[in-house]
Design an enzyme around this catalytic site. Structure first.
Site, PDB file in Angstrom:
ATOM      1  N   GLU A  17     -22.533   8.214  12.176  1.00  0.00           N
ATOM      2  CA  GLU A  17     -21.790   6.953  12.015  1.00  0.00           C
ATOM      3  C   GLU A  17     -20.309   7.253  11.775  1.00  0.00           C
ATOM      4  O   GLU A  17     -19.966   8.124  10.985  1.00  0.00           O
ATOM      5  CB  GLU A  17     -22.348   6.159  10.832  1.00  0.00           C
ATOM      6  CG  GLU A  17     -21.606   4.838  10.649  1.00  0.00           C
ATOM      7  CD  GLU A  17     -22.162   4.014   9.505  1.00  0.00           C
ATOM      8  OE1 GLU A  17     -23.331   3.604   9.584  1.00  0.00           O
ATOM      9  OE2 GLU A  17     -21.410   3.782   8.541  1.00  0.00           O
ATOM     10  N   THR A  48     -18.727   1.413  12.786  1.00  0.00           N
ATOM     11  CA  THR A  48     -18.762   0.283  11.856  1.00  0.00           C
ATOM     12  C   THR A  48     -17.690  -0.751  12.219  1.00  0.00           C
ATOM     13  O   THR A  48     -16.773  -0.483  12.998  1.00  0.00           O
ATOM     14  CB  THR A  48     -18.492   0.738  10.406  1.00  0.00           C
ATOM     15  OG1 THR A  48     -17.147   1.192  10.321  1.00  0.00           O
ATOM     16  CG2 THR A  48     -19.446   1.831   9.980  1.00  0.00           C
ATOM     17  N   ALA A  51     -15.116  -5.105   6.718  1.00  0.00           N
ATOM     18  CA  ALA A  51     -15.785  -6.152   5.937  1.00  0.00           C
ATOM     19  C   ALA A  51     -15.381  -7.522   6.464  1.00  0.00           C
ATOM     20  O   ALA A  51     -14.216  -7.745   6.826  1.00  0.00           O
ATOM     21  CB  ALA A  51     -15.416  -6.018   4.475  1.00  0.00           C
ATOM     22  N   HIS A  77     -21.493  -1.839  15.490  1.00  0.00           N
ATOM     23  CA  HIS A  77     -21.898  -2.664  14.352  1.00  0.00           C
ATOM     24  C   HIS A  77     -21.249  -4.037  14.553  1.00  0.00           C
ATOM     25  O   HIS A  77     -20.056  -4.117  14.855  1.00  0.00           O
ATOM     26  CB  HIS A  77     -21.393  -2.077  13.030  1.00  0.00           C
ATOM     27  CG  HIS A  77     -22.006  -0.759  12.671  1.00  0.00           C
ATOM     28  ND1 HIS A  77     -22.215  -0.372  11.364  1.00  0.00           N
ATOM     29  CD2 HIS A  77     -22.465   0.270  13.429  1.00  0.00           C
ATOM     30  CE1 HIS A  77     -22.778   0.827  11.336  1.00  0.00           C
ATOM     31  NE2 HIS A  77     -22.923   1.247  12.581  1.00  0.00           N
ATOM     32  N   ASP A 109     -20.618  -9.167   4.621  1.00  0.00           N
ATOM     33  CA  ASP A 109     -20.464  -9.784   3.306  1.00  0.00           C
ATOM     34  C   ASP A 109     -19.378 -10.837   3.363  1.00  0.00           C
ATOM     35  O   ASP A 109     -18.319 -10.603   3.936  1.00  0.00           O
ATOM     36  CB  ASP A 109     -20.099  -8.726   2.263  1.00  0.00           C
ATOM     37  CG  ASP A 109     -21.232  -7.734   2.100  1.00  0.00           C
ATOM     38  OD1 ASP A 109     -22.345  -8.174   1.746  1.00  0.00           O
ATOM     39  OD2 ASP A 109     -21.017  -6.535   2.351  1.00  0.00           O
ATOM     40  N   ALA A 123     -28.473 -12.048   8.918  1.00  0.00           N
ATOM     41  CA  ALA A 123     -28.489 -11.206  10.121  1.00  0.00           C
ATOM     42  C   ALA A 123     -29.532 -11.677  11.137  1.00  0.00           C
ATOM     43  O   ALA A 123     -29.322 -11.546  12.352  1.00  0.00           O
ATOM     44  CB  ALA A 123     -28.762  -9.756   9.722  1.00  0.00           C
ATOM     45  N   HIS A 148     -31.809  -4.893  -1.136  1.00  0.00           N
ATOM     46  CA  HIS A 148     -30.434  -5.390  -0.992  1.00  0.00           C
ATOM     47  C   HIS A 148     -29.975  -6.048  -2.298  1.00  0.00           C
ATOM     48  O   HIS A 148     -30.743  -6.793  -2.919  1.00  0.00           O
ATOM     49  CB  HIS A 148     -30.368  -6.401   0.171  1.00  0.00           C
ATOM     50  CG  HIS A 148     -28.967  -6.832   0.465  1.00  0.00           C
ATOM     51  ND1 HIS A 148     -28.374  -7.895  -0.173  1.00  0.00           N
ATOM     52  CD2 HIS A 148     -28.041  -6.308   1.294  1.00  0.00           C
ATOM     53  CE1 HIS A 148     -27.124  -8.014   0.280  1.00  0.00           C
ATOM     54  NE2 HIS A 148     -26.910  -7.075   1.171  1.00  0.00           N
ATOM     55  N   LYS A 164     -36.960  -9.994   9.954  1.00  0.00           N
ATOM     56  CA  LYS A 164     -35.797  -9.603  10.772  1.00  0.00           C
ATOM     57  C   LYS A 164     -36.145  -8.423  11.674  1.00  0.00           C
ATOM     58  O   LYS A 164     -35.884  -8.439  12.877  1.00  0.00           O
ATOM     59  CB  LYS A 164     -34.649  -9.257   9.812  1.00  0.00           C
ATOM     60  CG  LYS A 164     -33.401  -8.694  10.443  1.00  0.00           C
ATOM     61  CD  LYS A 164     -32.291  -8.460   9.409  1.00  0.00           C
ATOM     62  CE  LYS A 164     -32.497  -7.238   8.540  1.00  0.00           C
ATOM     63  NZ  LYS A 164     -31.299  -6.880   7.738  1.00  0.00           N
ATOM     64  N   GLN A 174     -29.607   1.878   4.540  1.00  0.00           N
ATOM     65  CA  GLN A 174     -28.509   2.201   3.625  1.00  0.00           C
ATOM     66  C   GLN A 174     -28.790   3.592   3.072  1.00  0.00           C
ATOM     67  O   GLN A 174     -29.928   4.049   3.094  1.00  0.00           O
ATOM     68  CB  GLN A 174     -28.490   1.153   2.488  1.00  0.00           C
ATOM     69  CG  GLN A 174     -27.302   1.223   1.587  1.00  0.00           C
ATOM     70  CD  GLN A 174     -26.000   1.224   2.366  1.00  0.00           C
ATOM     71  OE1 GLN A 174     -25.502   2.299   2.752  1.00  0.00           O
ATOM     72  NE2 GLN A 174     -25.426   0.059   2.598  1.00  0.00           N
TER      73      GLN A 174
HETATM   74  P1  FAD Z   1     -29.381  -9.801   5.822  1.00  0.00           P
HETATM   75  O1  FAD Z   1     -30.509  -9.143   6.518  1.00  0.00           O
HETATM   76  O2  FAD Z   1     -29.012 -11.164   6.282  1.00  0.00           O
HETATM   77  O3  FAD Z   1     -29.718  -9.828   4.266  1.00  0.00           O
HETATM   78  C1  FAD Z   1     -28.725 -10.191   3.310  1.00  0.00           C
HETATM   79  C2  FAD Z   1     -29.427 -10.773   2.083  1.00  0.00           C
HETATM   80  O4  FAD Z   1     -29.962 -12.055   2.420  1.00  0.00           O
HETATM   81  C3  FAD Z   1     -30.618  -9.944   1.593  1.00  0.00           C
HETATM   82  O5  FAD Z   1     -30.634 -10.005   0.198  1.00  0.00           O
HETATM   83  C4  FAD Z   1     -31.817 -10.658   2.193  1.00  0.00           C
HETATM   84  O6  FAD Z   1     -33.004 -10.467   1.432  1.00  0.00           O
HETATM   85  C5  FAD Z   1     -31.352 -12.117   2.119  1.00  0.00           C
HETATM   86  N1  FAD Z   1     -31.983 -12.972   3.132  1.00  0.00           N
HETATM   87  C6  FAD Z   1     -32.228 -12.680   4.423  1.00  0.00           C
HETATM   88  N2  FAD Z   1     -32.791 -13.743   5.050  1.00  0.00           N
HETATM   89  C7  FAD Z   1     -32.898 -14.724   4.140  1.00  0.00           C
HETATM   90  C8  FAD Z   1     -33.386 -16.076   4.138  1.00  0.00           C
HETATM   91  N3  FAD Z   1     -33.877 -16.628   5.261  1.00  0.00           N
HETATM   92  N4  FAD Z   1     -33.323 -16.809   2.985  1.00  0.00           N
HETATM   93  C9  FAD Z   1     -32.818 -16.278   1.853  1.00  0.00           C
HETATM   94  N5  FAD Z   1     -32.342 -14.989   1.770  1.00  0.00           N
HETATM   95  C10 FAD Z   1     -32.384 -14.234   2.899  1.00  0.00           C
HETATM   96  N6  FAD Z   1     -21.124  -4.085   6.575  1.00  0.00           N
HETATM   97  C11 FAD Z   1     -19.972  -4.282   7.273  1.00  0.00           C
HETATM   98  O7  FAD Z   1     -19.161  -5.154   6.908  1.00  0.00           O
HETATM   99  N7  FAD Z   1     -19.669  -3.540   8.387  1.00  0.00           N
HETATM  100  C12 FAD Z   1     -20.511  -2.579   8.860  1.00  0.00           C
HETATM  101  O8  FAD Z   1     -20.224  -1.932   9.863  1.00  0.00           O
HETATM  102  C13 FAD Z   1     -21.737  -2.336   8.157  1.00  0.00           C
HETATM  103  N8  FAD Z   1     -22.618  -1.414   8.586  1.00  0.00           N
HETATM  104  C14 FAD Z   1     -23.804  -1.230   7.917  1.00  0.00           C
HETATM  105  C15 FAD Z   1     -24.719  -0.286   8.412  1.00  0.00           C
HETATM  106  C16 FAD Z   1     -25.931  -0.083   7.753  1.00  0.00           C
HETATM  107  C17 FAD Z   1     -26.921   0.930   8.312  1.00  0.00           C
HETATM  108  C18 FAD Z   1     -26.238  -0.809   6.570  1.00  0.00           C
HETATM  109  C19 FAD Z   1     -27.534  -0.570   5.838  1.00  0.00           C
HETATM  110  C20 FAD Z   1     -25.342  -1.754   6.069  1.00  0.00           C
HETATM  111  C21 FAD Z   1     -24.115  -1.970   6.752  1.00  0.00           C
HETATM  112  N9  FAD Z   1     -23.180  -2.927   6.304  1.00  0.00           N
HETATM  113  C22 FAD Z   1     -22.009  -3.126   6.991  1.00  0.00           C
HETATM  114  C23 FAD Z   1     -23.428  -3.676   5.065  1.00  0.00           C
HETATM  115  C24 FAD Z   1     -24.101  -5.061   5.293  1.00  0.00           C
HETATM  116  O9  FAD Z   1     -23.292  -5.892   6.072  1.00  0.00           O
HETATM  117  C25 FAD Z   1     -24.315  -5.662   3.917  1.00  0.00           C
HETATM  118  O10 FAD Z   1     -25.319  -4.941   3.218  1.00  0.00           O
HETATM  119  C26 FAD Z   1     -24.631  -7.150   3.862  1.00  0.00           C
HETATM  120  O11 FAD Z   1     -24.549  -7.563   2.494  1.00  0.00           O
HETATM  121  C27 FAD Z   1     -26.050  -7.499   4.310  1.00  0.00           C
HETATM  122  O12 FAD Z   1     -26.214  -7.297   5.631  1.00  0.00           O
HETATM  123  P2  FAD Z   1     -27.693  -7.409   6.274  1.00  0.00           P
HETATM  124  O13 FAD Z   1     -27.490  -7.320   7.720  1.00  0.00           O
HETATM  125  O14 FAD Z   1     -28.629  -6.469   5.599  1.00  0.00           O
HETATM  126  O15 FAD Z   1     -28.064  -8.933   5.831  1.00  0.00           O
END
Ligand code: FAD
Length: 288
Positions: A17, A48, A51, A77, A109, A123, A148, A164, A174
């Site tokens: 990455e 990536t 934010a 990403h 975020d 997501a 998370h 998802k 992560q």
């Molecule tokens: P989601 O899957 O949407 O989850 C976020 C939260 O919402 C979780 O707590 C989940 O349980 C909750 N949730 C999901 N669906 C629902 C629902 N229907 N109702 C209620 N709650 C729900 N960030 C960046 O800005 N840029 C990057 O390039 C980047 N790369 C990353 C690469 C990896 C491998 C990882 C693991 C993370 C990366 N991140 C990046 C961080 C990521 O964007 C953050 O962790 C963000 O807070 C959550 O993203 P997610 O896609 O996991 O979200």
């Protein structure tokens, strides 16, 4: 362009990455890193985005540059929170037009923890949008072995992750330091009927202070003994020790049956190259 999903299943993948460089000096360092790590013939790399989706353009520029100049695919990403469906659909169109077929679909975020704005909340909504695109993208999603930080509890986290991941092709995790967290994640997903590949993300602790900060933001538990030891070493010794510790973790995960290893490079080649050297004999046909 290769779809990463087509690479999963035979032998483990090995991937890196990167983040888009912020200035000319950082760009030069990334060029050197890319040159060095290309010699390890990775299965794929990922890039990536900033934010809140800041810098989607820089991500796209770097992904297209890698895809057109290297022999391996680059995955973009793509964060959706804070964006309209129209903006994200346009981005997907331009990735498709450039032949980029691998997307890591992320919520991202909300800026400063503020209320969610834009058309997306999670997501999964982005995964669904990508699946409805006329081009058949390979879609990856993020997984958090230690849950998370915004999840209400573990059960809630795993349920949303399984929903998802079942719509996607694979997940990348992560970073974490205890292999038991990965094993537990896979068992919990299997209990929910989700058997999609989950590639563990491995972070070599080359900059312990910064990595401590990232860990506190994303809910990763830091092994105090390892961090305390690394913090006392010179830079050269620290890089070597960090690579050894990461290679040991990666080996343990491969022994457990992980479908690949995704290394967080922090755009620095040294530790990642050493880890690749230690792992390649076990990974099979690739060479250095
Ligand atoms: P989601 O899957 O949407 O989850 C976020 C939260 O919402 C979780 O707590 C989940 O349980 C909750 N949730 C999901 N669906 C629902 C629902 N229907 N109702 C209620 N709650 C729900 N960030 C960046 O800005 N840029 C990057 O390039 C980047 N790369 C990353 C690469 C990896 C491998 C990882 C693991 C993370 C990366 N991140 C990046 C961080 C990521 O964007 C953050 O962790 C963000 O807070 C959550 O993203 P997610 O896609 O996991 O979200």
């Amino acid at each position: 362009m290769t779809r990463i999903s087509d690479l999963l299943g035979d032998e483990p993948t090995f991937s890196f990455e990167f983040f888009p460089p912020a200035d000319e000096a950082a760009y030069k360092q990334l060029e050197t890193t890319l040159e060095e790590l290309s010699k390890t013939v990775p299965s794929f790399v990922s890039v990536t985005c900033g934010a809140g989706g800041a810098g989607h353009d820089r991500t796209q520029e770097l992904v297209v540059q890698i895809c057109t100049s290297r022999q391996f695919p680059a995955m973009a990403h793509l964060t959706c929170v804070g964006h309209s469906r129209f903006e994200i659909a346009e981005l997907l169109d331009s990735y498709a037009a450039a032949g980029v077929l691998n997307i890591l679909a992320l919520a991202g975020d909300p800026p400063d923890g503020s209320a969610v704005c834009g058309d997306f909340k999670y997501a999964l909504e982005l995964v669904e949008l990508i699946r409805n695109h006329p081009v058949s993208f390979c879609v990856a999603v993020a997984a958090h072995p230690e849950v998370h930080p915004r999840s209400r509890d573990r059960v809630f986290d795993r349920k949303h992750l399984a929903d998802k991941l079942n719509q996607a092709d694979f997940a990348i995790t992560q970073f974490f330091f205890d292999p038991a967290d990965y094993v537990q994640l896979l068992n919990e997903l299997a209990d929910l009927g989700c058997y999609r590949p989950v590639i563990p993300g491995v972070m070599p602790v080359i900059w312990p202070k910064s990595i401590r900060r990232y860990a506190s933001m994303n809910g990763s538990t830091v092994p105090e003994e390892l961090f305390a030891r690394l913090e006392t070493l010179s830079v050269a010794d620290r890089f070597k020790a960090a690579a050894e510790a990461a290679a040991e973790l990666a080996q343990c995960l491969l022994d457990f049956g992980a479908p690949g290893i995704h290394l967080y490079t922090l755009n620095h080649p040294q530790a990642s190259t050493q880890i690749a050297r230690e792992l390649f004999p076990k990974l099979g046909t690739r060479y250095l």
